[in-house]
Enzyme design. Structure first.
Site, PDB file in Angstrom:
ATOM      1  N   GLY A 265      10.249  -7.237  18.917  1.00 30.27           N
ATOM      2  CA  GLY A 265      11.553  -7.540  19.485  1.00 30.27           C
ATOM      3  C   GLY A 265      11.874  -6.739  20.727  1.00 30.27           C
ATOM      4  O   GLY A 265      12.967  -6.853  21.276  1.00 30.27           O
ATOM      5  N   GLU A 298       5.318  -3.157  16.429  1.00 30.38           N
ATOM      6  CA  GLU A 298       4.475  -4.303  16.772  1.00 30.38           C
ATOM      7  C   GLU A 298       4.946  -4.965  18.066  1.00 30.38           C
ATOM      8  O   GLU A 298       5.266  -6.155  18.101  1.00 30.38           O
ATOM      9  CB  GLU A 298       4.496  -5.321  15.633  1.00 30.38           C
ATOM     10  CG  GLU A 298       4.030  -4.779  14.290  1.00 30.38           C
ATOM     11  CD  GLU A 298       4.334  -5.729  13.149  1.00 30.38           C
ATOM     12  OE1 GLU A 298       4.714  -6.887  13.413  1.00 30.38           O
ATOM     13  OE2 GLU A 298       4.209  -5.319  11.980  1.00 30.38           O
ATOM     14  N   ARG A 301       5.692  -8.840  23.705  1.00 30.99           N
ATOM     15  CA  ARG A 301       6.151  -9.169  25.054  1.00 30.99           C
ATOM     16  C   ARG A 301       6.461  -7.916  25.876  1.00 30.99           C
ATOM     17  O   ARG A 301       6.378  -7.958  27.104  1.00 30.99           O
ATOM     18  CB  ARG A 301       7.356 -10.098  25.003  1.00 30.99           C
ATOM     19  CG  ARG A 301       8.652  -9.489  24.569  1.00 30.99           C
ATOM     20  CD  ARG A 301       9.820 -10.461  24.680  1.00 30.99           C
ATOM     21  NE  ARG A 301       9.708 -11.528  23.701  1.00 30.99           N
ATOM     22  CZ  ARG A 301       9.434 -12.795  24.015  1.00 30.99           C
ATOM     23  NH1 ARG A 301       9.251 -13.142  25.277  1.00 30.99           N
ATOM     24  NH2 ARG A 301       9.348 -13.714  23.081  1.00 30.99           N
ATOM     25  N   ASP A 342       9.206 -20.526  23.043  1.00 30.62           N
ATOM     26  CA  ASP A 342       9.704 -19.158  23.160  1.00 30.62           C
ATOM     27  C   ASP A 342      11.097 -19.128  23.781  1.00 30.62           C
ATOM     28  O   ASP A 342      11.644 -18.060  24.017  1.00 30.62           O
ATOM     29  CB  ASP A 342       8.732 -18.325  24.001  1.00 30.62           C
ATOM     30  CG  ASP A 342       8.914 -16.836  23.826  1.00 30.62           C
ATOM     31  OD1 ASP A 342       9.221 -16.402  22.702  1.00 30.62           O
ATOM     32  OD2 ASP A 342       8.758 -16.097  24.813  1.00 30.62           O
ATOM     33  N   CYS A 377       1.122 -36.713  31.105  1.00 34.24           N
ATOM     34  CA  CYS A 377       1.812 -38.002  31.180  1.00 34.24           C
ATOM     35  C   CYS A 377       3.113 -38.041  30.384  1.00 34.24           C
ATOM     36  O   CYS A 377       3.764 -39.089  30.330  1.00 34.24           O
ATOM     37  CB  CYS A 377       0.882 -39.115  30.687  1.00 34.24           C
ATOM     38  SG  CYS A 377      -0.554 -39.360  31.739  1.00 34.24           S
TER      39      CYS A 377
END
Length: 432
Positions: A265, A298, A301, A342, A377
């Site tokens: 987080g 952990e 990002r 996300d 497409c």
């Protein structure tokens, strides 16, 4: 910084970096070879020139999208982590971005790894990383993956159900467990974890008893407040709840818990600063009496997002009055899947290498309302709407910064556009 040794996949480019910084060489004059990989030392403001050199020197014919990984940014982020959370060991979430050179520098700088599957464990081990630097942080694992973890010596994992206890008892009884709990407040994260994972308060004691009856060692507690712009105050309640689990385990006569996993987080920038303050405060309040406690996290990002920049080619154009519509060769089924899954917002900067070579960023140029489509497409494959961009042409480029988190790792090969084939170029940009 010039004297610091940076290891990338066994590469030591310190001497070559020194020649660039101290010897007056041009930013792209020095390159450290490691098989087919190169690390280009640059000044912070030379990344754009580096991308232009790739476009003009290597992509004359096949104008494929590519990434630039700034290893200097990674080192800076690791330093920020160590400064703000010196007592918390990062276990990088491999799912966020498994680029091998990225994992290698994280490993060399002391990071460990959070893996969620056999494939991720195999990948990390293939880089020469020891299994004792891995936490198998998936509370619900296939039995075959548990068997593999036992075989290779990954001996720390998470659980939040009795069925998981039975699987681990059967296939990996030597594994130590972390009880994954659900934070009562998920921090309004873009990607909450609570609906899928984590024991409720009333489930904690039965799950501890189940592990105790199975003669498994529960070494501690883990939680995850959710990913992306989460409210840092969520850490306060989660750490308080973790302390209650420690106390419950002690009342049950279980071995003393020694590990607290505060999850992910974390986002670089202001959010990380406030999160670090909240985490330190909560740890001092609830765990100050356990100086021997091992605390891990952990982050995904935090390390990955700002380290990667994506460059794409404009492959099509349509004009409808004032509206400009461009097609690029990556999109929502590729790297930009982060827009859907996300809940990310992407931003584009032009590199008008064809239409405006003397002013490639089109500074001062008139802008138009713009839509940017991906190459597939599917009409859903729309990267940007109502975005302001200057007049561009086919074979100009659009550059997307901050594209390291949950991008290429979650892309597909839909319509034959192969996300996994996108090349990553390595640079080391020193602070200005």
């Amino acid at each position: 910084m010039a004297g610091q040794t940076i290891i990338v996949s066994g590469l030591n480019p310190a001497a070559i970096l020194q020649s660039t910084i101290g010897g007056g060489a041009s930013p792209t004059a020095a390159a450290a070879e490691n098989g087919t990989r190169k690390v280009i030392p640059l000044s912070r403001d030379a990344l754009q020139d580096f991308m232009l050199s790739i476009i003009t020197q290597k992509l004359q014919d096949e104008k494929q999208p590519f990434y630039v990984l700034d290893l200097g940014e990674v080192v800076s982020l690791i330093d920020q982590w160590k400064s703000a959370l010196p007592n918390i060991r990062p276990f990088y979430a491999v799912k966020c971005n498994p680029e091998p050179s990225f994992l290698s520098i994280l490993s060399a700088m002391g990071s460990n790894f959070d893996c969620a599957s056999r494939a991720e464990i195999e990948y990390v081990l293939s880089l020469g990383i020891s299994p004792d630097r891995i936490v198998f942080a998936n509370p619900c694992k296939p039995e075959s993956d548990i068997i593999f973890a036992a075989k290779v010596g990954v001996n720390l994992t998470t659980y939040d159900s009795e069925d998981e206890v039975y699987k681990i008892r059967k296939h990996h009884p030597k594994s130590e467990l972390l009880l994954r709990i659900k934070p009562m407040f998920d921090g309004n994260a873009r990607c909450p974890m609570g609906p899928k994972y984590g024991a409720l308060p009333e489930e904690v004691e039965p799950l501890l008893r189940a592990a105790q009856a199975a003669r498994l060692t529960v070494s501690g507690v883990s939680f995850h407040i959710g990913s992306g712009d989460a409210d840092s105050n969520a850490y306060l309640g989660a750490i308080a709840a973790a302390k209650e689990v420690f106390e419950t385990a002690a009342k049950l006569g279980m071995s003393k818990m020694t590990v607290l996993d505060v999850g992910g987080g974390f986002t670089s920038g202001h959010q990380f600063t406030t999160a670090a303050v909240a985490v330190r405060s909560a740890l001092k309040q609830h765990f100050d009496d356990q100086p021997e406690l091992t605390i891990i996290a952990e982050p995904g990002r935090f390390f990955a997002e700002t380290a990667f920049t994506l460059a794409t080619t404009i492959i099509g154009k349509r004009v409808r009055g004032e509206l400009r519509e461009y097609w690029i060769n990556d999109g929502l089924y590729g790297s930009m899947n982060c827009v859907l899954y996300d809940h990310a917002t992407v931003n584009a900067t032009p590199l008008a290498v064809l239409s405006n070579r003397t002013n490639v960023t089109c500074g001062g140029s008139k802008t138009f309302p713009t839509t940017v489509f991906g190459p597939t497409c599917d009409a859903l494959d729309t990267v940007l709407r109502d975005y302001q961009l200057p007049e561009l042409q086919v074979n100009d480029w659009l550059v997307f910064p901050n594209m390291g988190a949950y991008t290429k790792a979650a892309g597909s090969n839909f319509n034959g556009f192969n996300t996994s084939a996108i090349v990553t170029h390595l640079a080391y940009a020193y602070p200005s």
